[in-house]
Design a protein around this motif. Structure first.
Motif, PDB file in Angstrom:
ATOM      1  N   UNK A  30     -26.106 -14.013 -20.230  1.00  0.00           N
ATOM      2  CA  UNK A  30     -25.429 -13.384 -18.846  1.00  0.00           C
ATOM      3  C   UNK A  30     -23.449 -13.902 -18.934  1.00  0.00           C
ATOM      4  N   UNK A  31     -23.007 -13.734 -18.059  1.00  0.00           N
ATOM      5  CA  UNK A  31     -21.745 -14.043 -17.221  1.00  0.00           C
ATOM      6  C   UNK A  31     -21.328 -15.533 -17.275  1.00  0.00           C
ATOM      7  N   UNK A  32     -20.091 -16.067 -17.536  1.00  0.00           N
ATOM      8  CA  UNK A  32     -20.570 -17.603 -16.936  1.00  0.00           C
ATOM      9  C   UNK A  32     -20.072 -17.708 -14.839  1.00  0.00           C
ATOM     10  N   UNK A  33     -20.059 -19.316 -14.300  1.00  0.00           N
ATOM     11  CA  UNK A  33     -19.254 -19.034 -13.473  1.00  0.00           C
ATOM     12  C   UNK A  33     -18.525 -20.810 -13.244  1.00  0.00           C
ATOM     13  N   UNK A  34     -17.679 -20.881 -13.333  1.00  0.00           N
ATOM     14  CA  UNK A  34     -16.772 -22.241 -13.389  1.00  0.00           C
ATOM     15  C   UNK A  34     -18.056 -23.299 -11.898  1.00  0.00           C
ATOM     16  N   UNK A  35     -18.138 -24.225 -12.517  1.00  0.00           N
ATOM     17  CA  UNK A  35     -18.942 -25.238 -11.650  1.00  0.00           C
ATOM     18  C   UNK A  35     -17.883 -25.879 -10.818  1.00  0.00           C
ATOM     19  N   UNK A  36     -18.377 -26.443  -9.719  1.00  0.00           N
ATOM     20  CA  UNK A  36     -18.168 -27.679  -8.609  1.00  0.00           C
ATOM     21  C   UNK A  36     -18.387 -28.908  -9.095  1.00  0.00           C
ATOM     22  N   UNK A  42     -27.291 -23.271 -19.506  1.00  0.00           N
ATOM     23  CA  UNK A  42     -26.545 -24.207 -18.945  1.00  0.00           C
ATOM     24  C   UNK A  42     -26.075 -24.730 -18.395  1.00  0.00           C
ATOM     25  N   UNK A  43     -25.000 -26.472 -18.295  1.00  0.00           N
ATOM     26  CA  UNK A  43     -23.442 -26.388 -18.023  1.00  0.00           C
ATOM     27  C   UNK A  43     -23.227 -26.601 -19.375  1.00  0.00           C
ATOM     28  N   UNK A  44     -21.884 -25.788 -19.504  1.00  0.00           N
ATOM     29  CA  UNK A  44     -21.034 -26.696 -20.630  1.00  0.00           C
ATOM     30  C   UNK A  44     -19.593 -26.409 -20.192  1.00  0.00           C
ATOM     31  N   UNK A  67     -25.682 -18.220 -10.205  1.00  0.00           N
ATOM     32  CA  UNK A  67     -26.052 -16.632 -10.336  1.00  0.00           C
ATOM     33  C   UNK A  67     -25.204 -16.118 -11.932  1.00  0.00           C
ATOM     34  N   UNK A  68     -25.937 -16.025 -12.629  1.00  0.00           N
ATOM     35  CA  UNK A  68     -25.097 -15.126 -13.682  1.00  0.00           C
ATOM     36  C   UNK A  68     -25.822 -13.902 -13.370  1.00  0.00           C
ATOM     37  N   UNK A  69     -25.257 -13.091 -14.401  1.00  0.00           N
ATOM     38  CA  UNK A  69     -25.523 -11.476 -14.590  1.00  0.00           C
ATOM     39  C   UNK A  69     -25.687 -11.260 -16.634  1.00  0.00           C
ATOM     40  N   UNK A 114     -23.608 -21.376 -17.823  1.00  0.00           N
ATOM     41  CA  UNK A 114     -23.850 -20.291 -18.325  1.00  0.00           C
ATOM     42  C   UNK A 114     -25.213 -19.477 -17.988  1.00  0.00           C
ATOM     43  N   UNK A 115     -26.026 -19.094 -19.022  1.00  0.00           N
ATOM     44  CA  UNK A 115     -27.581 -18.068 -19.081  1.00  0.00           C
ATOM     45  C   UNK A 115     -27.688 -17.689 -20.193  1.00  0.00           C
TER      46      UNK A 115
END
Length: 142
Positions: A75-81, A111-113, A90-92, A63-64
């Motif tokens: 921003x939005x979030x993306x699932x981490x590998x 952040x990694x959540x 990259x987040x928007x 997240x950012x």
């Protein structure tokens, strides 16, 4: 005899502790020095991350948030590998209403959540695995 053994164990613990203190963390995140701002004031922040140990029931997300002056947008979030390798993120962060950012200096926090299922009143818990904050330049999108 016991004092000598205790001293030896204490020395070994110090040596082992020193070695693990210098080891690279399993969870880490970095923020790039530039973020892009679009004509609609949407900010795209990016960077790199690495993590280990994510399991299906406890996913990890990147997240950012972007802050400029007294205004902050998330921003939005993306699932981490979480395979231990470095990955790009990259987040928007989308502006809304009269709240928006402009080209120029800003602060991005990545952040990694990890989300964890729990029982009780709040069924999802969060654990912050890593965070990084950096001064960035918001540059207009080409």
């Amino acid at each position: 005899m016991y004092a000598r053994t205790a001293t030896g164990i204490a020395c070994l613990a110090v040596l082992l502790g020193a070695g693990s203190a210098t080891a690279a963390p399993a969870q880490d995140i970095a923020v790039n020095t530039k973020a892009v701002i679009a004509a609609d004031h949407t900010v795209t922040a990016s960077g790199t991350y690495r993590c280990t140990g994510s399991a299906g029931l406890a996913p990890v997300y990147v997240t950012a948030s972007v802050k400029q002056g007294g205004t902050s947008i998330s921003g939005d979030s993306q699932e981490a590998v979480c395979d231990g390798a470095w990955h790009n993120w990259s987040t928007k962060s989308r502006a809304f209403g009269d709240i928006h950012l402009a080209p120029g200096p800003a602060t991005v926090q990545g952040q990694l959540v990890q989300l964890e299922p729990r029982t009780g009143l709040i069924p999802i818990g969060t654990t912050f695995l890593a965070a990084a904050e950096r001064q960035v330049d918001l540059v207009p999108q080409d």
